[in-house]
Design an enzyme around this catalytic site. Structure first.
Site, short mmCIF file in Angstrom:
data_model
loop_
_atom_site.label_atom_id
_atom_site.label_comp_id
_atom_site.label_asym_id
_atom_site.label_seq_id
_atom_site.Cartn_x
_atom_site.Cartn_y
_atom_site.Cartn_z
N TYR A 1 31.69 -31.53 -26.25
CA TYR A 1 33.02 -31.03 -25.88
C TYR A 1 33.34 -31.21 -24.41
CZ TYR A 1 33.45 -28.74 -30.44
OH TYR A 1 33.54 -28.50 -31.79
N TRP B 1 35.94 -32.16 -35.29
CA TRP B 1 36.13 -30.72 -35.37
C TRP B 1 37.58 -30.44 -35.03
CZ3 TRP B 1 33.18 -26.91 -37.28
CH2 TRP B 1 33.68 -25.62 -37.14
N GLU C 1 24.02 -25.18 -33.04
CA GLU C 1 24.19 -24.78 -31.64
C GLU C 1 23.40 -23.53 -31.26
OE1 GLU C 1 28.20 -24.59 -30.25
OE2 GLU C 1 28.70 -26.60 -30.91
N GLU D 1 30.43 -32.43 -34.30
CA GLU D 1 31.60 -31.73 -33.75
C GLU D 1 32.08 -32.48 -32.52
OE1 GLU D 1 31.54 -27.51 -33.04
OE2 GLU D 1 30.27 -27.12 -34.78
#
Length: 496
Positions: free
Chosen positions: A353, A450, A222, A403
């Site tokens: 996310y 994650w 990231e 993730e």
């Protein structure tokens, strides 16, 4: 860089504003694309007898040999911050600075994985994991980020990797998950081009020590989060607020990635290597041309700034134009840099996310419920959109999800269980979206939830729990949550 651009950059990295009360259904992927958007310790309760009997159901089957895994990172779980020759990292400095983290929490002990790794590996085996994505602590291998490696640090990772292989779990190692050696930060950190060269040396050291044991390597985790949280908002280490420095940092992180890929190829090891990039699908908040244009530029900063150099060998022209010719990023690109950054990779690790909805003035709106992390909107269709977008725009590069998860305020009940039903719902919905993406032709090879363990969640300390395994921090006891039992069944079924 103009004052207006500075304001936009800071706004872009700031937490999303409160809900605006906008009406209407969010645009679907096709409409968003048409408008110019992105589109696409003992372990408790670990035995089978504790798994609820599965109800009859239709299972969305994943491809044969699909890899099921879980992910962690070194600073978030290892602890042992001052043991066996480990040096200081920027996160040691940041977390020990008053006011930087919730409750003054640090990663000094974390989940004590450094001492408890054998039982954690047994836990992974009992869950049926195929793959474990972890990170190697740079300051544990090189205390000051340079020079002769710390053999005790390398030996720790060698023991752990051997333990994974002995248990039939494929190691997936990340070289950099934000814990830059403090000595390198003192010399300028990622603003200093030399840091990328030091990273290549470190990567070479690790490859030559462990390359015959690890089939998949990830270079930099990231880079966007380092840029935005570390250099725009200052919420992460090193805690700066300097927009012009931020995008030079982006360039040096990507240069480090490319140099590491070259170093890996030079070893002749047969494994695979690629970057780990968090991607946010961007959608216009309304049907106006202004929102479409703003979304396109927002996507440039969120996604294309990191994808294009690695997979196309160029920076997006709209982002460079917005930053201006005098920006440190533009001035920092040396001849040959983009050829290094775009050294061919074997796979791309995607981390998802949240979506982003962009208004005509370049701001953002919330459209979906959020988790206890206010920045995270829960929108599984965004997962489908970003996976399909990568394949559509960049070709059939193999993908792995490294993730995807949900933070919750988990409670250990009197009967010793943790019922994280919201996490089960989240994972089921996102895995269903991933299955749709595979059906649509996305070459997705594996998925890593994650996180495996509750851990130090950066500036949020220990209040937010992402793990499918509960960590009782006073005792370091591991307790499988409802989501862990559910995930074990997913792995057995190879489907949801």
């Amino acid at each position: 860089m103009s004052i207006l651009t500075r304001r936009r950059l800071l706004h872009r990295a700031a937490p999303f504003p409160a809900p605006t009360g906008a009406t209407g259904t969010p645009l679907g992927a096709a409409a968003a694309l048409a408008a110019g958007a992105t589109g696409p310790g003992a372990v408790t309760a670990s035995g089978d007898e504790h798994d609820p009997a599965p109800a009859p159901r239709d299972v969305l089957r994943f491809p044969e040999n699909f890899g099921w895994g879980a992910a962690t990172s070194a600073y978030q779980i290892e602890g042992a911050a001052k043991e066996d020759g480990r040096g200081e990292s920027v996160w040691d400095t940041f977390s020990r600075t008053p006011g930087r983290t919730l409750n003054g929490d640090t990663g000094d002990v974390a989940a004590d994985h450094y001492h408890r790794w054998p039982e954690d590996l047994d836990l992974m085996r009992d869950l049926g994991l195929h793959s474990y994505r972890f990170s190697i602590s740079w300051p544990r291998v090189q205390a000051d980020g340079t020079g002769k490696p710390n053999q005790r640090g390398l030996d720790f990772y060698r023991r752990m990797v051997d333990g994974l292989n002995e248990r039939g779990i494929a190691p997936m190692a990340t070289l950099f998950h934000w814990d830059l050696p403090q000595a390198l930060q003192d010399a300028g950190g990622w603003e200093n081009r030399d840091t990328a060269l030091r990273f290549a040396d470190y990567a070479d050291t690790v490859f030559r020590a462990l390359g015959d044991r690890i089939p998949v390597w990830l270079t930099v985790n990231e880079p966007k989060t380092v840029v935005q949280n570390g250099y725009l908002t200052g919420h992460h280490a090193p805690g700066k607020q300097d927009p012009d420095a931020a995008y030079l940092v982006a360039h040096h992180l990507q240069l480090a990635h490319g140099l590491a890929v070259q170093a890996f190829r030079a070893t002749g090891e047969p494994g695979r290597i690629g970057p780990a990039i968090n991607l946010h699908p961007c959608y216009p908040a309304d049907d106006s041309p202004a929102a479409a244009a703003a979304t396109r530029l927002y996507d440039g900063y969120e996604n294309r700034l990191y994808l294009d150099p690695i997979l196309r060998g160029s920076y997006p022209s709209d982002v460079l134009a917005d930053l201006g010719p005098d920006s440190r990023l533009v001035r920092g690109i040396a001849d040959g840099d983009l050829a290094v950054i775009s050294a061919p990779v074997d796979l791309l690790a995607v981390q998802y996310y949240t979506p982003i909805y962009v208004t005509a003035d370049g701001g953002t709106e919330r459209r979906w419920p959020t988790s206890v992390a206010a920045w995270q909107q829960i929108y599984p269709d965004g997962f489908y959109d970003i996976l399909t977008r990568v394949t559509r725009d960049y070709g059939p590069i193999p993908l792995t999800v490294t993730e995807n998860g949900l933070p919750t305020i988990d409670v250990l009940a009197a009967d010793g269980t943790v019922d994280d039903a919201a996490r089960v719902d989240f994972l089921r919905d996102h895995l269903s979206a991933a299955h749709r993406a595979i059906t649509a032709g996305v070459p997705l090879e594996s998925y890593h939830v994650w996180s495996l363990l509750d851990n130090f969640e950066w500036e949020a300390g220990y209040d937010q729990r992402f793990g499918i395994v509960y960590v009782d921090y006073p005792t370091q006891r591991r307790i499988l949550k409802r989501s862990a039992h559910w995930y074990r069944q997913v792995i057995r079924d190879n489907g949801v």
